[in-house]
Write a protein that holds these residues in place. Structure first.
Motif, PDB file in Angstrom:
ATOM      1  N   MET A  63       3.500  77.737  44.361  1.00 16.53           N
ATOM      2  CA  MET A  63       4.809  77.492  43.758  1.00 16.53           C
ATOM      3  C   MET A  63       5.902  77.492  44.823  1.00 16.53           C
ATOM      4  N   GLU A  64       5.842  78.444  45.730  1.00  9.47           N
ATOM      5  CA  GLU A  64       6.827  78.537  46.811  1.00  9.47           C
ATOM      6  C   GLU A  64       6.776  77.298  47.703  1.00  9.47           C
ATOM      7  N   THR A  65       5.568  76.865  48.041  1.00 10.79           N
ATOM      8  CA  THR A  65       5.411  75.660  48.860  1.00 10.79           C
ATOM      9  C   THR A  65       5.979  74.442  48.135  1.00 10.79           C
ATOM     10  N   MET A  66       5.697  74.350  46.832  1.00 13.12           N
ATOM     11  CA  MET A  66       6.178  73.223  46.045  1.00 13.12           C
ATOM     12  C   MET A  66       7.701  73.199  45.997  1.00 13.12           C
ATOM     13  N   LYS A  77      14.589  82.391  56.468  1.00 11.52           N
ATOM     14  CA  LYS A  77      14.316  83.155  55.259  1.00 11.52           C
ATOM     15  C   LYS A  77      13.096  84.054  55.466  1.00 11.52           C
ATOM     16  N   GLU A  78      13.187  85.262  54.920  1.00 11.19           N
ATOM     17  CA  GLU A  78      12.096  86.222  55.046  1.00 11.19           C
ATOM     18  C   GLU A  78      11.511  86.500  53.664  1.00 11.19           C
ATOM     19  N   ASN A 114       3.762  84.190  59.354  1.00 10.31           N
ATOM     20  CA  ASN A 114       4.019  85.627  59.315  1.00 10.31           C
ATOM     21  C   ASN A 114       4.280  86.163  60.725  1.00 10.31           C
ATOM     22  N   THR A 115       4.637  87.450  60.789  1.00 10.85           N
ATOM     23  CA  THR A 115       5.027  88.063  62.065  1.00 10.85           C
ATOM     24  C   THR A 115       3.915  87.989  63.099  1.00 10.85           C
ATOM     25  N   GLN A 116       2.687  88.283  62.675  1.00 11.67           N
ATOM     26  CA  GLN A 116       1.575  88.294  63.627  1.00 11.67           C
ATOM     27  C   GLN A 116       1.275  86.894  64.156  1.00 11.67           C
ATOM     28  N   TYR A 127       1.670  87.716  51.048  1.00 14.31           N
ATOM     29  CA  TYR A 127       1.743  86.353  51.565  1.00 14.31           C
ATOM     30  C   TYR A 127       3.133  86.071  52.153  1.00 14.31           C
ATOM     31  N   GLY A 128       3.778  87.133  52.634  1.00 12.58           N
ATOM     32  CA  GLY A 128       5.123  86.989  53.169  1.00 12.58           C
ATOM     33  C   GLY A 128       5.146  86.373  54.558  1.00 12.58           C
ATOM     34  N   GLY A 129       6.345  86.275  55.079  1.00 13.13           N
ATOM     35  CA  GLY A 129       6.514  85.692  56.402  1.00 13.13           C
ATOM     36  C   GLY A 129       7.910  85.142  56.555  1.00 13.13           C
ATOM     37  N   TYR A 130       8.090  84.249  57.535  1.00 10.97           N
ATOM     38  CA  TYR A 130       9.379  83.633  57.806  1.00 10.97           C
ATOM     39  C   TYR A 130       9.275  82.123  57.573  1.00 10.97           C
ATOM     40  N   ARG A 131      10.390  81.552  57.094  1.00 13.81           N
ATOM     41  CA  ARG A 131      10.447  80.101  56.922  1.00 13.81           C
ATOM     42  C   ARG A 131      11.849  79.624  57.292  1.00 13.81           C
ATOM     43  N   LEU A 132      11.924  78.491  57.976  1.00 12.23           N
ATOM     44  CA  LEU A 132      13.204  77.905  58.362  1.00 12.23           C
ATOM     45  C   LEU A 132      13.756  77.088  57.204  1.00 12.23           C
TER      46      LEU A 132
END
Length: 309
Positions: free
Chosen positions: A136-139, A51-52, A21-23, A57-62
């Motif tokens: 689910m997102e991680t999977m 991706k944002e 996440n941003t923090q 449980y949001g954040g950034y992912r490459l």
């Protein structure tokens, strides 16, 4: 540290740790959280897909599938490789094993090696907790990038949870629940795991990658005598190009594939299938199998009789 260095470090952090996440990023980069969004814009301009995700449980992912787009295969090239594999198998090629390994390496080294796997979040009567959505997102991310996950899971016949490596192959919606079908490194076999916080306690993305088995076919693991019980039918549907984006947004069945405007998938719930199909009017057409096409025609005729004077 200058701006360019911070952008590179942010890229390395996202690649190494997955979603942040941003923090968390601001703390690691020792900068103001407001700068993170600017760094993201610069990385996107440079060609990296960051991706944002919104929410608690949001954040950034490459998105690692697009790190090296020059290596990407076109859909036609990928299909040619798959057809070459089938052709050589039919010819009884004596070095089939070596050929399969070579094709696997080519497919697994490109960003378009496999069609994107979908998470079907629109299923009726199914709600998920924030923790389940996060797992689910991680999977899904591990499945798309062919990375292992470290799973902590308790089966029905166990009084404790086990932690083990698993290679995710398919995400399945079945009877108002989500499951992942994957290869268990502990069992040395394919297993089905329900994505439920009562059984799945943790799902952690791993840097370790896996090579998808070229002989894996989902039909081997669904059906009366398989891991997922039920009556599954592979259906072929022709879809007009202008409505294909909307068609892809819905869940139609397992193992969806598409080629030349024809979509195929395994259907178990035909009530939902026919209902969704009707919403596309004459822009979709069942082309196989015949008994599914005829059953849908019979339903349409019953409806039409109500309106014929």
């Amino acid at each position: 540290m200058n701006r360019t260095s911070l952008c590179i470090k942010m890229l390395l952090l996202l690649k190494a740790r997955g979603k942040m996440n941003t923090q968390q990023l601001a703390d690691e980069l020792e900068t103001n959280p407001r700068n993170i969004r600017e760094f993201k814009k610069e990385l996107i301009t440079a060609g990296y897909n960051i991706k944002e995700y919104k929410g608690r449980y949001g954040g950034y992912r490459l998105d690692e599938t697009n790190l090296f787009p020059v290596l990407a295969l076109s859909p036609a090239q990928k299909q040619a490789l798959m057809e070459a594999r089938e052709f050589m198998h039919a010819q009884g090629y004596e070095k089939e094993s070596e050929l399969n390994e070579a094709i696997d390496k080519v497919l697994n080294s490109t960003s378009s090696a496999l069609p994107p796997q979908r998470i079907y979040m629109d299923a009726p009567n199914l709600s998920m907790t924030d923790k389940e959505k996060d797992m689910m997102e991680t999977m899904q991310q591990a499945l798309k990038q062919k990375h292992c996950v470290l799973l902590t899971y308790q089966s029905r016949n166990q009084d404790h949870a086990d932690t083990f490596l698993m290679d995710p192959y398919e995400i399945i919606h079945y009877h108002d629940a989500y499951y992942v079908l994957g290869y268990s490194h502990k069992r040395n076999d394919y297993r089905i795991y329900r994505i439920s916080q009562e059984r799945m306690f943790a799902c952690v993305f791993q840097e370790r990658k896996f090579l998808r088995d070229s002989h894996f076919h989902i039909e081997q693991y669904v059906g009366k005598n398989s891991l997922i019980k039920g009556e599954f039918v592979r259906v072929f549907v022709r879809v007009d190009p202008e409505v294909q984006p909307q068609f892809r947004e819905l869940y139609w069945g397992m193992d969806m594939k598409e080629k030349d405007n024809v979509f195929q998938f395994l259907v178990e719930d035909f009530f939902v299938f026919y209902r969704q199909l009707f919403s596309f009017a004459d822009q979709v057409e069942i082309i196989a199998p015949d008994h599914v096409r005829q059953a849908y025609q019979a339903q349409l005729q019953l409806i039409l009789r109500k309106y014929i004077v």
